[in-house]
Design an enzyme around this catalytic site. Structure first.
Site, PDB file in Angstrom:
ATOM      1  N   GLU A  61      28.648  23.306  -9.542  1.00 43.04           N
ATOM      2  CA  GLU A  61      28.435  21.880  -9.751  1.00 43.04           C
ATOM      3  C   GLU A  61      27.532  21.745 -10.986  1.00 43.04           C
ATOM      4  O   GLU A  61      26.487  22.392 -11.059  1.00 43.04           O
ATOM      5  CB  GLU A  61      27.745  21.267  -8.527  1.00 43.04           C
ATOM      6  CG  GLU A  61      27.603  19.775  -8.673  1.00 43.04           C
ATOM      7  CD  GLU A  61      26.943  19.103  -7.473  1.00 43.04           C
ATOM      8  OE1 GLU A  61      26.674  19.778  -6.455  1.00 43.04           O
ATOM      9  OE2 GLU A  61      26.691  17.898  -7.579  1.00 43.04           O
ATOM     10  N   ARG A 296      25.235  35.513   0.091  1.00 44.20           N
ATOM     11  CA  ARG A 296      24.638  35.103  -1.174  1.00 44.20           C
ATOM     12  C   ARG A 296      23.550  36.092  -1.575  1.00 44.20           C
ATOM     13  O   ARG A 296      23.051  36.851  -0.747  1.00 44.20           O
ATOM     14  CB  ARG A 296      24.066  33.693  -1.071  1.00 44.20           C
ATOM     15  CG  ARG A 296      22.941  33.556  -0.060  1.00 44.20           C
ATOM     16  CD  ARG A 296      22.561  32.099   0.163  1.00 44.20           C
ATOM     17  NE  ARG A 296      21.907  31.515  -1.004  1.00 44.20           N
ATOM     18  CZ  ARG A 296      22.411  30.498  -1.714  1.00 44.20           C
ATOM     19  NH1 ARG A 296      23.549  29.955  -1.380  1.00 44.20           N
ATOM     20  NH2 ARG A 296      21.750  30.021  -2.735  1.00 44.20           N
ATOM     21  N   LYS A 306      19.257  25.439  -7.468  1.00 42.63           N
ATOM     22  CA  LYS A 306      19.176  24.639  -8.694  1.00 42.63           C
ATOM     23  C   LYS A 306      18.220  23.479  -8.531  1.00 42.63           C
ATOM     24  O   LYS A 306      17.501  23.125  -9.453  1.00 42.63           O
ATOM     25  CB  LYS A 306      20.561  24.078  -9.031  1.00 42.63           C
ATOM     26  CG  LYS A 306      21.512  25.069  -9.635  1.00 42.63           C
ATOM     27  CD  LYS A 306      22.691  24.309 -10.238  1.00 42.63           C
ATOM     28  CE  LYS A 306      24.020  24.839  -9.766  1.00 42.63           C
ATOM     29  NZ  LYS A 306      24.744  23.970  -8.860  1.00 42.63           N
TER      30      LYS A 306
HETATM   31  P1  ATP Z   1      22.358  25.602  -5.805  1.00 40.28           P
HETATM   32  O1  ATP Z   1      21.762  25.349  -4.468  1.00 40.28           O
HETATM   33  O2  ATP Z   1      21.564  26.499  -6.649  1.00 40.28           O
HETATM   34  O3  ATP Z   1      22.822  24.364  -6.492  1.00 40.28           O
HETATM   35  P2  ATP Z   1      25.000  25.960  -5.057  1.00 40.28           P
HETATM   36  O4  ATP Z   1      25.664  26.947  -4.188  1.00 40.28           O
HETATM   37  O5  ATP Z   1      24.935  24.579  -4.550  1.00 40.28           O
HETATM   38  O6  ATP Z   1      23.604  26.493  -5.457  1.00 40.28           O
HETATM   39  P3  ATP Z   1      27.062  25.714  -6.912  1.00 40.28           P
HETATM   40  O7  ATP Z   1      26.992  25.177  -8.276  1.00 40.28           O
HETATM   41  O8  ATP Z   1      27.804  24.935  -5.902  1.00 40.28           O
HETATM   42  O9  ATP Z   1      25.609  25.924  -6.489  1.00 40.28           O
HETATM   43  O10 ATP Z   1      27.536  27.221  -6.909  1.00 40.28           O
HETATM   44  C1  ATP Z   1      28.652  27.700  -7.573  1.00 40.28           C
HETATM   45  C2  ATP Z   1      29.085  28.985  -6.940  1.00 40.28           C
HETATM   46  O11 ATP Z   1      28.037  29.940  -6.998  1.00 40.28           O
HETATM   47  C3  ATP Z   1      29.432  28.784  -5.479  1.00 40.28           C
HETATM   48  O12 ATP Z   1      30.668  29.423  -5.238  1.00 40.28           O
HETATM   49  C4  ATP Z   1      28.320  29.450  -4.747  1.00 40.28           C
HETATM   50  O13 ATP Z   1      28.772  29.993  -3.543  1.00 40.28           O
HETATM   51  C5  ATP Z   1      27.844  30.516  -5.731  1.00 40.28           C
HETATM   52  N1  ATP Z   1      26.430  30.804  -5.525  1.00 40.28           N
HETATM   53  C6  ATP Z   1      25.405  29.936  -5.587  1.00 40.28           C
HETATM   54  N2  ATP Z   1      24.244  30.548  -5.279  1.00 40.28           N
HETATM   55  C7  ATP Z   1      24.547  31.841  -5.025  1.00 40.28           C
HETATM   56  C8  ATP Z   1      23.787  32.986  -4.633  1.00 40.28           C
HETATM   57  N3  ATP Z   1      22.464  32.935  -4.440  1.00 40.28           N
HETATM   58  N4  ATP Z   1      24.440  34.165  -4.472  1.00 40.28           N
HETATM   59  C9  ATP Z   1      25.764  34.236  -4.657  1.00 40.28           C
HETATM   60  N5  ATP Z   1      26.539  33.201  -5.010  1.00 40.28           N
HETATM   61  C10 ATP Z   1      25.949  32.009  -5.188  1.00 40.28           C
HETATM   62 MG    MG Z   2      26.536  23.253  -4.452  1.00 41.90          MG
END
Ligand code: ATP
Ligand code: MG
Length: 587
Positions: A61, A296, A306
């Site tokens: 995102e 993760r 983020k």
């Molecule tokens: P954040 O909470 O940092 O915004 P998110 O999962 O909401 O993390 P996204 O932008 O939706 O962020 O993530 C994009 C991709 O990265 C998703 O497929 C998510 O599963 C993966 N991802 C995010 N954080 C991790 C992590 N700590 N380890 C492995 N994959 C991750």
């Molecule tokens: Mg997300």
């Protein structure tokens, strides 16, 4: 099949790779069509066979900068696509108009490229936006509604929450659950036309209010948002929910393996339900994508969220998203991490279904292992103390030679000019040496690395006892590499620079948090380490002072450093400490 990743290592196997191998062996994804663009079943029907054996995607995102956790997902998705003759799409999941910005889109594109991955494959650039699919997503939502699989709920958000039930109690059906299809379609169209305020209605899937899986209790598919979208402007005032947009985008893009983190495991039944309904209605073709979850990355002592990283930035607790202490990709880059070291790290931590914690030293060791072979060596004196060679003429200079790399003589030599006045490291001189101190002491001898052996004759201190100058004399015929140099048996070997060595700003870093799991604390901002950054006025070898921005060095005896991407420049060298030579805990 190409069984090596971009770095040429043979990858350790894991359950997702095994699953893909099984799928390929069983021809599970054969028969898909691809018109070189995403599309519905009808749009793909007459297209040629999909040349990609598998399709994966990385779907961030654009609401912030990517972090090291995302790197794990990037390496996994792009790595598998490459390994199996597939394609990996970069999809910006921009369904939430109020949180997303073009700045983040640009940063994500740049970070994935910098990590060494590309979404171009089979003659197509697979860079997509969920918002590209808005028209189709809405048409599908309408089709689900027309088929009785979705309805307009006009309850308030609170009422919906109150009737959702709990893990042990079923939910209560909405009083609007049995609206007529005509009324549902009319309201859905009115929502799209902007005739209703935010919160007045939502579109919900009609699944099962008694399901033990809360995600199946008539989840919301669309909501009203009278908001500008960074790409579609004010074209829309209804926006799809993640749980709806995600599976449908996967299917439109011909994704075969939709790899995500474990928290989405409970969403998989909804993912499959939606796609099966749309396939039954003829809007999507089978085989449908399959969702696979993995654990993760959790990195001890830091945050991978983020939203929280954004808080650090907006509250000024760090110097922006690319502060070298940040676990963001841009922060790691500014710190001196290489794409290779991050890929190596991701390979070392592996892929599993069980949650675990990774120590930061695994990341640090990956950088050392990458840089040891390729970083040129140089000298830096971080805390300069004046050394005067009393018996050496003021105007006489003796060039001393040091290898650019100890194991790569072809890289040549650098010159460090020995003379009357030099700089040594303050901590390499002790008036009252502790036991085991082999460096310079009053009356003692050391070798100046690549140069001469000297003997300390005296020192000057100010009234507070701070050492101002150390005086020494040079031992005859002691120069490294000359006959007789080893007649002097000295234990210490310290680095040094000539008096006119360029000044440099060097930034030294410690952990950003002093708690192993800041994410678990509500007061996580209170565990910021106040000493996580220290700036020193150092002296560096001319070769380093003249380096290009982002050039990396091993400063001998200190560790790896990088010329700052932004602040390093002609006449004003600035270096960031990347990693020490050894793990400090192991020392
Ligand atoms: P954040 O909470 O940092 O915004 P998110 O999962 O909401 O993390 P996204 O932008 O939706 O962020 O993530 C994009 C991709 O990265 C998703 O497929 C998510 O599963 C993966 N991802 C995010 N954080 C991790 C992590 N700590 N380890 C492995 N994959 C991750
Ligand atoms: Mg997300």
């Amino acid at each position: 099949m190409n069984a090596s990743n971009p770095d040429g290592h043979h990858p350790a196997s894991h359950f997702i790779r095994n699953r893909i191998q099984t799928d390929l062996a069983g021809d599970r994804f054969v028969g898909r069509h691809w018109r070189s663009a995403p599309g519905t079943a009808a749009e793909q029907a007459t297209a040629p066979a999909d040349p990609a054996r598998i399709r994966t995607r990385f779907p961030p995102e654009p609401n912030g900068y990517l972090h090291i956790g995302h790197a794990k997902s990037i390496c996994l998705n792009f790595g598998l696509a490459k390994e199996f003759g597939g394609a990996c799409h970069l999809r910006l999941d921009d369904t939430n108009p109020t949180k997303e910005e073009q700045e983040y889109v640009d940063a994500i594109v740049e970070a994935v490229h910098w990590l060494g991955f590309d979404w171009a494959a089979f003659g197509t650039s697979h860079l997509y936006f969920a918002s590209d699919h808005f028209e189709t997503l809405f048409a599908f939502a309408r089709a689900l509604t027309a088929a009785g699989h979705a309805y307009i709920d006009s309850q308030t958000a609170e009422a919906m929450r109150a009737t959702r039930g709990t893990l042990t109690e079923p939910g209560q059906p909405s009083p609007w659950r049995n609206r007529s299809t005509e009324e549902n379609l009319r309201l859905l169209d009115e929502m799209r036309q902007g005739l209703h305020p935010e919160g007045a209605h939502v579109l919900r899937a009609r699944i099962d209010m008694a399901s033990p899986n809360l995600n199946l209790r008539d989840p919301v598919l669309y909501r009203i948002r009278h908001a500008e979208h960074h790409r579609t402007g004010d074209a829309w005032c209804v926006y799809p929910m993640y749980d709806y947009a995600h599976p449908v985008s996967d299917a439109l893009e011909n994704i075969t393996h939709s790899i995500c983190t474990l928290e989405f495991e409970d969403h998989r039944p909804l993912y499959n339900w939606l796609l099966a309904r749309l396939a039954d209605l003829g809007h999507l073709s089978r085989p449908l994508p399959e969702q696979i979850e993995f654990a993760r990355l959790n990195l001890t002592g830091t945050l991978t969220s983020k939203r929280r990283l954004q808080t650090l930035v907006t509250q000024g607790l760090v110097d922006g998203w690319d502060d070298p202490r940040m676990p963001t990709i841009v922060g790691l880059r500014r710190r001196g991490y290489t794409p290779e070291s991050i890929r190596l790290f991701c390979e070392r931590i592996g892929v599993a279904r069980a949650d675990n914690w990774i120590e930061p030293l695994v990341l640090e060791q990956s950088l050392r292992d990458d840089l040891e072979a390729r970083a040129p060596r140089a000298t830096a004196v971080l805390d300069p103390l004046r050394l005067v060679i009393e018996d050496w003429p003021a105007t006489q200079v003796d060039p001393c030679f040091a290898p650019v790399h100890p194991h790569q003589p072809e890289l040549g030599q650098r010159t460090i000019a020995f003379g009357h006045e030099l700089w040594i490291e303050r901590e390499d001189f002790a008036v009252n040496p502790p036991k085991g101190f082999f460096r310079l002491t009053p009356g003692g001898r050391v070798r100046l690395r690549y140069g001469h052996v000297i003997e300390c004759t005296r020192f000057d201190a100010d009234p507070n006892g701070e050492i101002k100058t150390v005086h020494a004399r040079v031992m005859p015929d002691s120069k490294s590499g000359t006959p007789g140099a080893d007649q002097y048996k000295v234990k210490g070997n310290i680095h040094w620079l000539p008096a006119d060595a360029p000044q440099a700003e060097i930034r030294l870093f410690g952990a950003l948090f002093n708690d192993p799991n800041p994410a678990a604390r509500d007061d996580w901002m209170d565990c910021l380490n106040p000493d996580s950054r220290r700036v020193v006025k150092a002296r560096v070898e001319a070769s380093a002072a003249q380096a290009q921005a982002e050039q990396r060095f091993q400063f001998e005896r200190h560790g790896y450093f990088v010329a700052d991407r932004h602040d390093h420049g002609a006449g004003a060298p600035v270096f960031n400490q990347s990693v020490s030579l050894k793990d400090s805990k192991a020392r």
